[in-house]
Design a protein around this motif. Structure first.
Motif, PDB file in Angstrom:
ATOM      1  N   LYS A   1       9.937   3.938   6.828  1.00 50.27           N
ATOM      2  CA  LYS A   1      10.129   4.604   5.542  1.00 50.27           C
ATOM      3  C   LYS A   1       9.095   4.052   4.559  1.00 50.27           C
ATOM      4  O   LYS A   1       8.886   2.845   4.483  1.00 50.27           O
ATOM      5  N   ILE A   2       8.489   4.948   3.782  1.00 52.57           N
ATOM      6  CA  ILE A   2       7.465   4.498   2.840  1.00 52.57           C
ATOM      7  C   ILE A   2       8.081   4.255   1.472  1.00 52.57           C
ATOM      8  O   ILE A   2       8.811   5.102   0.952  1.00 52.57           O
ATOM      9  N   GLU A   3       7.800   3.088   0.911  1.00 52.77           N
ATOM     10  CA  GLU A   3       8.134   2.816  -0.490  1.00 52.77           C
ATOM     11  C   GLU A   3       6.806   2.676  -1.226  1.00 52.77           C
ATOM     12  O   GLU A   3       6.205   1.608  -1.228  1.00 52.77           O
ATOM     13  N   PRO A   4       6.349   3.766  -1.840  1.00 54.38           N
ATOM     14  CA  PRO A   4       5.015   3.708  -2.444  1.00 54.38           C
ATOM     15  C   PRO A   4       5.046   3.082  -3.830  1.00 54.38           C
ATOM     16  O   PRO A   4       6.004   3.243  -4.576  1.00 54.38           O
ATOM     17  N   GLN A   5       3.980   2.353  -4.125  1.00 55.24           N
ATOM     18  CA  GLN A   5       3.831   1.799  -5.462  1.00 55.24           C
ATOM     19  C   GLN A   5       2.575   2.363  -6.107  1.00 55.24           C
ATOM     20  O   GLN A   5       2.600   2.815  -7.233  1.00 55.24           O
ATOM     21  N   THR A   6       1.468   2.279  -5.351  1.00 56.31           N
ATOM     22  CA  THR A   6       0.207   2.819  -5.851  1.00 56.31           C
ATOM     23  C   THR A   6      -0.399   3.726  -4.789  1.00 56.31           C
ATOM     24  O   THR A   6      -0.541   3.336  -3.643  1.00 56.31           O
ATOM     25  N   ILE A   7      -0.708   4.942  -5.241  1.00 57.63           N
ATOM     26  CA  ILE A   7      -1.290   5.942  -4.329  1.00 57.63           C
ATOM     27  C   ILE A   7      -2.624   6.393  -4.878  1.00 57.63           C
ATOM     28  O   ILE A   7      -2.762   6.595  -6.090  1.00 57.63           O
ATOM     29  N   THR A   8      -3.611   6.526  -4.006  1.00 61.90           N
ATOM     30  CA  THR A   8      -4.888   7.095  -4.452  1.00 61.90           C
ATOM     31  C   THR A   8      -5.276   8.253  -3.545  1.00 61.90           C
ATOM     32  O   THR A   8      -4.736   8.410  -2.449  1.00 61.90           O
ATOM     33  N   GLN A   9      -6.206   9.064  -4.028  1.00 62.76           N
ATOM     34  CA  GLN A   9      -6.739  10.162  -3.214  1.00 62.76           C
ATOM     35  C   GLN A   9      -8.225   9.923  -3.054  1.00 62.76           C
ATOM     36  O   GLN A   9      -8.915   9.656  -4.025  1.00 62.76           O
ATOM     37  N   ARG A  10      -8.704  10.014  -1.833  1.00 66.11           N
ATOM     38  CA  ARG A  10     -10.140   9.839  -1.618  1.00 66.11           C
ATOM     39  C   ARG A  10     -10.622  10.944  -0.687  1.00 66.11           C
ATOM     40  O   ARG A  10     -10.222  11.004   0.476  1.00 66.11           O
ATOM     41  N   PRO A  11     -11.479  11.828  -1.200  1.00 72.14           N
ATOM     42  CA  PRO A  11     -11.920  12.945  -0.359  1.00 72.14           C
ATOM     43  C   PRO A  11     -12.821  12.464   0.778  1.00 72.14           C
ATOM     44  O   PRO A  11     -13.568  11.507   0.627  1.00 72.14           O
ATOM     45  N   VAL A  12     -12.683  13.158   1.897  1.00 65.35           N
ATOM     46  CA  VAL A  12     -13.513  12.828   3.044  1.00 65.35           C
ATOM     47  C   VAL A  12     -13.770  14.121   3.815  1.00 65.35           C
ATOM     48  O   VAL A  12     -12.995  15.086   3.727  1.00 65.35           O
TER      49      VAL A  12
ATOM     50  N   LEU B   1       5.692  13.252   9.433  1.00 63.09           N
ATOM     51  CA  LEU B   1       4.498  13.438   8.627  1.00 63.09           C
ATOM     52  C   LEU B   1       4.820  14.200   7.350  1.00 63.09           C
ATOM     53  O   LEU B   1       4.389  13.840   6.254  1.00 63.09           O
ATOM     54  N   VAL B   2       5.620  15.239   7.504  1.00 66.50           N
ATOM     55  CA  VAL B   2       5.991  16.036   6.334  1.00 66.50           C
ATOM     56  C   VAL B   2       6.750  15.172   5.337  1.00 66.50           C
ATOM     57  O   VAL B   2       6.457  15.165   4.137  1.00 66.50           O
ATOM     58  N   GLU B   3       7.711  14.426   5.857  1.00 68.83           N
ATOM     59  CA  GLU B   3       8.519  13.591   4.965  1.00 68.83           C
ATOM     60  C   GLU B   3       7.657  12.527   4.286  1.00 68.83           C
ATOM     61  O   GLU B   3       7.776  12.278   3.080  1.00 68.83           O
ATOM     62  N   ALA B   4       6.788  11.899   5.060  1.00 67.27           N
ATOM     63  CA  ALA B   4       5.916  10.861   4.493  1.00 67.27           C
ATOM     64  C   ALA B   4       5.009  11.452   3.417  1.00 67.27           C
ATOM     65  O   ALA B   4       4.812  10.857   2.355  1.00 67.27           O
ATOM     66  N   SER B   5       4.471  12.655   3.671  1.00 65.28           N
ATOM     67  CA  SER B   5       3.547  13.247   2.694  1.00 65.28           C
ATOM     68  C   SER B   5       4.289  13.566   1.403  1.00 65.28           C
ATOM     69  O   SER B   5       3.746  13.403   0.304  1.00 65.28           O
ATOM     70  N   ARG B   6       5.538  13.984   1.529  1.00 65.99           N
ATOM     71  CA  ARG B   6       6.320  14.276   0.324  1.00 65.99           C
ATOM     72  C   ARG B   6       6.612  12.996  -0.449  1.00 65.99           C
ATOM     73  O   ARG B   6       6.542  12.972  -1.681  1.00 65.99           O
ATOM     74  N   THR B   7       6.904  11.920   0.278  1.00 68.83           N
ATOM     75  CA  THR B   7       7.111  10.640  -0.397  1.00 68.83           C
ATOM     76  C   THR B   7       5.863  10.235  -1.163  1.00 68.83           C
ATOM     77  O   THR B   7       5.943   9.567  -2.199  1.00 68.83           O
ATOM     78  N   MET B   8       4.716  10.646  -0.634  1.00 66.31           N
ATOM     79  CA  MET B   8       3.447  10.298  -1.272  1.00 66.31           C
ATOM     80  C   MET B   8       3.031  11.331  -2.318  1.00 66.31           C
ATOM     81  O   MET B   8       1.916  11.279  -2.835  1.00 66.31           O
TER      82      MET B   8
ATOM     83  N   GLU C   1      -0.707   0.232  -2.490  1.00 63.23           N
ATOM     84  CA  GLU C   1       0.271  -0.848  -2.623  1.00 63.23           C
ATOM     85  C   GLU C   1       1.641  -0.259  -2.384  1.00 63.23           C
ATOM     86  O   GLU C   1       1.943   0.845  -2.840  1.00 63.23           O
ATOM     87  N   GLY C   2       2.479  -1.006  -1.668  1.00 63.85           N
ATOM     88  CA  GLY C   2       3.822  -0.528  -1.404  1.00 63.85           C
ATOM     89  C   GLY C   2       4.408  -1.256  -0.213  1.00 63.85           C
ATOM     90  O   GLY C   2       4.007  -2.391   0.093  1.00 63.85           O
ATOM     91  N   ALA C   3       5.340  -0.593   0.458  1.00 63.29           N
ATOM     92  CA  ALA C   3       5.948  -1.217   1.624  1.00 63.29           C
ATOM     93  C   ALA C   3       6.331  -0.161   2.649  1.00 63.29           C
ATOM     94  O   ALA C   3       6.539   1.013   2.311  1.00 63.29           O
ATOM     95  N   LEU C   4       6.398  -0.612   3.893  1.00 61.71           N
ATOM     96  CA  LEU C   4       6.886   0.233   4.988  1.00 61.71           C
ATOM     97  C   LEU C   4       8.168  -0.418   5.483  1.00 61.71           C
ATOM     98  O   LEU C   4       8.186  -1.617   5.758  1.00 61.71           O
TER      99      LEU C   4
END
Lengths: 406, 123
Positions: free
Chosen positions: B23-34, B53-60, B95-98
């Motif tokens: 389970k993802i506990e996000p604190q800091t999320i960034t977007q970097r295009p590639v 994957l769907v659930e994780a992406s929604r958490t993010m 930054e965060g936790a799994l």
């Protein structure tokens, strides 16, 4: 109570290793037993099965109570053995983990030359592959092929940090226990990693993990330092492992257990350093010549024995000669100007983990190595049920093998 | 940490039967295009556990992934590939936790790096 252990092993595993680890953990399991208990290792049988099994025959003063004790003890022993594989032995904590943590930036600055054999392997993989590098170090091979994606892991957080700074996808993890679900990767590489594992069981477990995490049909490339060094003088300059380290280390080289003598923990082992008779040495040279790949020309060294950035960095201490010996300390000279002002190196010198060498202006760390002998990698994988060898070669003082998961 | 990696990471703590997904506990999320690589995406699609994957992406914070991908023709859709690409490779947990699904143990993520090292008693 006298406990006699008959251990069934795969033929490739050295019995001493299994016995010793089994005994250490079995003794922990036998709670509340009095000091008069002796654990007697006697005999062994090779089983057809590839799983480690143990039958435990326990009894008080000669009486034998086999069946129920056997089954339960066997399961416990297996579990003990399984978990013990993943616990990091002291010798690796001191002479692998802490050393790499302390030398990480300096080490990284010397790791830039790409070994052609690894590049060839990576380029042979299909475009759009997911490649797992277990023990990635400073991430030298991550991203080597532009159209594949790499995920690296290493046990050294400082080294992993260096990889991340370069934009790579990395994880801090233990190669002996990869936190990856099965079959995700298309291929995996383990470049100069397994020789830092101090027991055969751990080395085999790391190989099992590499195979586990790739898909069926996926390839695994493993390279390790060879006993048979191209520059034979190097071996003479490495420091062979000696008795004083035995408490921290369990592995091949422990004395062969005689069948009826009690094996008490804590007794010191002796390491016989045999020199190879001349005829054998010549034969070995011939074998090396046959393996030598004349087409690969590498400037500087790839296998890490000679630093690419100036030859002064690795100056080996004179040690005893013992060509058949496989356990060594190989020094790393961390120049004063590269060592932190406060922190790992100061602490390391203070508690004897490293030495100051004022003449060379460097802090000297020792790295633990189990160098591999010819055929050892093959023997290690010979019992695997889910992988086959597709290539094996010797290159630049390294033994290399490529496996395919079946 | 990218979601591509998260879809592989698993808790191997002693006693855990199924340590995936974390389970993802996000604190800091960034977007970097590639750059998008369709060959890679199609290769990865077969390996992915889609619901995690769907659930994780929604958490993010990304809600564009479809829940149902049973129709494989979706792989021919550029729009879908863009979304898959973005979810797998362009969103980073800095930054965060799994969190282990069975024990609740938190594996820290710092500077984008998950630390999956187990303690002595977890091995």
């Amino acid at each position: 109570m006298q406990v006699t252990i008959n251990i069934c092993t795969q033929e490739i595993f050295k019995l001493e290793t299994r016995m010793v680890i089994g005994v250490v953990n079995l003794s922990r399991w036998l709670k509340g037993t009095s000091s008069s208990n002796k654990i007697v290792m006697s005999g062994f049988k090779t089983c057809g099965s590839s799983d480690l099994g143990a039958s435990l025959i326990g009894g008080e003063s000669g009486a034998q109570e086999e069946q129920s004790v056997s089954v339960r003890a066997s399961a416990v022993l297996e579990e003990c053995l399984a978990s013990s594989v993943q616990s990091t032995p002291e010798i690796e904590k001191k002479y692998v983990h802490r050393v790499y943590d302390a030398i990480a930036p300096h080490f990284s600055s010397t790791r830039f030359a790409k070994w052609p054999k690894v590049a060839t392997f990576l380029n042979s993989l299909a475009p759009g592959s997911l490649i797992l590098d277990a023990g990635c170090g400073n991430g030298k091979y991550l991203g080597l092929t532009a159209d594949s994606f790499f995920i690296g892991c290493d046990i050294s957080a400082p080294l992993v940090g260096i990889c991340a700074d370069r934009g790579h996808e990395v994880v801090v993890a233990d190669a002996v226990n990869l936190p990856y679900r099965t079959g995700y990767g298309d291929a995996a590489i383990s470049i100069a990693v397994l020789h830092h594992l101090s027991t055969e069981i751990r080395r085999r477990k790391a190989i099992d993990e590499l195979v586990r995490v790739v898909k069926r049909g996926g390839l695994v490339l493993i390279t390790v330092w060879a006993v048979e060094q191209e520059d034979k003088t190097l071996l003479n300059k490495w420091t062979p492992l000696t008795d004083k380290y035995v408490d921290e280390w369990i592995g091949p080289g422990s004395p062969r257990t005689r069948s009826s003598s009690p094996f008490t923990l804590g007794s010191s082992s002796s390491f016989a350093l045999e020199s190879i008779p001349e005829t054998e040495e010549n034969g070995l040279k011939e074998k090396l010549n046959n393996f030598r790949d004349s087409s690969s020309a590498m400037k500087g060294s790839e296998n890490g024995q000679i630093a690419s950035e100036g030859k002064d960095h690795l100056d080996f201490e004179a040690g005893e000669k013992g060509e058949s010996h496989q356990e060594y300390f190989v020094p790393w000279h961390l120049p004063y100007h590269r060592a932190e002002v406060s922190g790992a190196s100061v602490g390391a010198v203070a508690n004897g983990l490293a030495k100051k060498d004022d003449k060379k202006g460097a802090i000297v760390y020792n790295r633990y190595y189990h160098v591999f002998s010819q055929g050892e990698l093959e023997r290690l994988v010979s019992g695997m049920k889910n992988a086959v060898v597709v290539d094996r070669f010797y290159d630049k003082s390294n033994w290399c093998i490529i496996l395919r998961k079946t | 940490m990218r979601l591509l990696t998260h879809n592989m990471l698993s808790s191997t703590i002693k006693g855990v039967t199924n340590g995936f997904p974390l389970k993802i506990e996000p604190q800091t999320i960034t977007q970097r295009p590639v750059e998008l690589n369709p060959v890679f995406l199609k290769n990865m699609f077969a390996k992915l556990e889609w619901k995690p994957l769907v659930e994780a992406s929604r958490t993010m914070g990304y809600f564009e992934l479809p829940e149902d991908v049973s129709d494989l023709s979706v792989l021919e859709s550029e729009e879908f590939l863009q979304k898959l690409h973005h979810a797998l490779l362009e969103i980073h947990l800095e930054e965060g936790a799994l969190v282990c699904p069975e024990t609740g143990r938190k594996f820290p993520v710092q500077k984008g790096i998950p630390n999956m090292m187990l303690h002595e008693d977890e091995v």
